[in-house]
Design a protein around this motif. Structure first.
Motif, mmCIF file in Angstrom:
data_model
loop_
_atom_site.group_PDB
_atom_site.id
_atom_site.type_symbol
_atom_site.label_atom_id
_atom_site.label_comp_id
_atom_site.label_asym_id
_atom_site.label_seq_id
_atom_site.Cartn_x
_atom_site.Cartn_y
_atom_site.Cartn_z
ATOM 1 N N ASP A 137 -45.313 -41.629 -15.762
ATOM 2 C CA ASP A 137 -46.241 -42.664 -14.904
ATOM 3 C C ASP A 137 -47.421 -41.738 -14.408
ATOM 4 O O ASP A 137 -48.455 -42.483 -14.370
ATOM 5 C CB ASP A 137 -45.535 -43.262 -13.943
ATOM 6 C CG ASP A 137 -44.261 -44.229 -14.258
ATOM 7 O OD1 ASP A 137 -44.410 -44.895 -15.625
ATOM 8 O OD2 ASP A 137 -43.363 -44.360 -13.808
ATOM 9 N N VAL A 148 -49.980 -40.894 -17.505
ATOM 10 C CA VAL A 148 -50.571 -41.763 -18.080
ATOM 11 C C VAL A 148 -51.296 -42.681 -17.074
ATOM 12 O O VAL A 148 -52.248 -43.351 -17.457
ATOM 13 C CB VAL A 148 -49.664 -42.378 -19.141
ATOM 14 C CG1 VAL A 148 -50.125 -43.570 -19.863
ATOM 15 C CG2 VAL A 148 -49.185 -41.505 -20.111
ATOM 16 N N ARG A 149 -50.734 -43.216 -16.207
ATOM 17 C CA ARG A 149 -51.058 -44.172 -15.287
ATOM 18 C C ARG A 149 -52.072 -43.707 -14.052
ATOM 19 O O ARG A 149 -52.670 -44.214 -13.551
ATOM 20 C CB ARG A 149 -50.287 -45.066 -14.751
ATOM 21 C CG ARG A 149 -49.554 -45.792 -16.064
ATOM 22 C CD ARG A 149 -48.195 -46.653 -15.443
ATOM 23 N NE ARG A 149 -48.513 -47.573 -14.386
ATOM 24 C CZ ARG A 149 -47.567 -47.679 -13.762
ATOM 25 N NH1 ARG A 149 -46.240 -47.175 -13.763
ATOM 26 N NH2 ARG A 149 -47.530 -48.385 -12.361
ATOM 27 N N GLY A 150 -51.848 -42.223 -13.712
ATOM 28 C CA GLY A 150 -52.568 -41.722 -12.715
ATOM 29 C C GLY A 150 -53.490 -40.695 -13.079
ATOM 30 O O GLY A 150 -54.755 -41.097 -12.807
ATOM 31 N N GLU A 200 -56.205 -42.225 -15.458
ATOM 32 C CA GLU A 200 -56.900 -43.192 -14.967
ATOM 33 C C GLU A 200 -57.973 -42.708 -13.827
ATOM 34 O O GLU A 200 -58.736 -43.631 -13.210
ATOM 35 C CB GLU A 200 -55.999 -44.548 -14.359
ATOM 36 C CG GLU A 200 -55.035 -45.042 -15.212
ATOM 37 C CD GLU A 200 -55.441 -46.452 -15.978
ATOM 38 O OE1 GLU A 200 -56.300 -47.213 -15.192
ATOM 39 O OE2 GLU A 200 -55.036 -46.917 -16.923
ATOM 40 N N LEU A 249 -47.256 -46.373 -8.244
ATOM 41 C CA LEU A 249 -46.902 -46.202 -9.639
ATOM 42 C C LEU A 249 -45.637 -46.384 -10.154
ATOM 43 O O LEU A 249 -45.242 -46.570 -11.198
ATOM 44 C CB LEU A 249 -47.717 -44.856 -10.338
ATOM 45 C CG LEU A 249 -49.237 -44.653 -10.257
ATOM 46 C CD1 LEU A 249 -49.300 -43.166 -10.930
ATOM 47 C CD2 LEU A 249 -49.754 -45.506 -11.105
ATOM 48 N N SER A 304 -42.146 -47.657 -10.774
ATOM 49 C CA SER A 304 -41.619 -49.142 -11.692
ATOM 50 C C SER A 304 -40.744 -49.898 -10.743
ATOM 51 O O SER A 304 -39.695 -49.107 -10.116
ATOM 52 C CB SER A 304 -40.926 -48.714 -13.041
ATOM 53 O OG SER A 304 -41.584 -48.078 -13.642
#
Length: 140
Positions: free
Chosen positions: A54, A57-59, A62, A74, A76
């Motif tokens: 997380d 890939v998402r932090g 981005e 972030l 879930s």
């Protein structure tokens, strides 16, 4: 042979607060050698799960400022959990259905452990643990 999740889960569990910066969480994960942490809300209750993936890939990918973005951003939510008293196959099913490798384990409202795909692999016959792994990695 183990029959319930309480017999194979890992304790104690390293948690983080929802307002903790992602940069601190990433360091904690590195230092403790863990790939996922349960996230707590202000009341101490489990609110989500955060993985190293997380954060990457998402932090990072981005362009988020990991020193300023909170873990809860972030994580879930809601977390998919199993009960300590559940049979082992409940963890198998939850991992396969939700395509996740780690599950928080609760006893009532309290977080009491974490169970991972590798915990299952240690107690399940090879053919069964392989089926769980294939279900988890499908479409990733």
């Amino acid at each position: 042979m183990a029959t319930t999740i309480s017999e194979i889960m890992t304790t104690p569990v390293q948690c983080v607060d929802g307002d903790q910066p992602l940069e601190d969480v990433a360091r904690l994960m590195r230092d403790k050698g863990i790939g996922a942490v349960p996230v707590r809300g202000a009341d101490g209750e489990l609110t989500g799960m955060l993985t190293d993936r997380d954060i990457a890939v998402r932090g990072v990918a981005e362009g988020m400022d990991l020193g300023r973005v909170a873990a809860s951003t972030l994580a879930s939510k809601p977390p998919v959990c199993v009960r300590a008293s559940d049979p082992i196959h409940a963890a198998q099913r939850a991992m396969a259905d939700h395509r996740i490798r780690r599950l928080p384990v609760v006893d009532g409202p309290h977080l009491v452990g974490i169970v991972s795909q590798s915990d299952l692999a240690r107690v399940l016959p090879p053919g069964i643990s392989g089926l769980v792994e294939n279900a988890i990695i499908q479409d990733i």
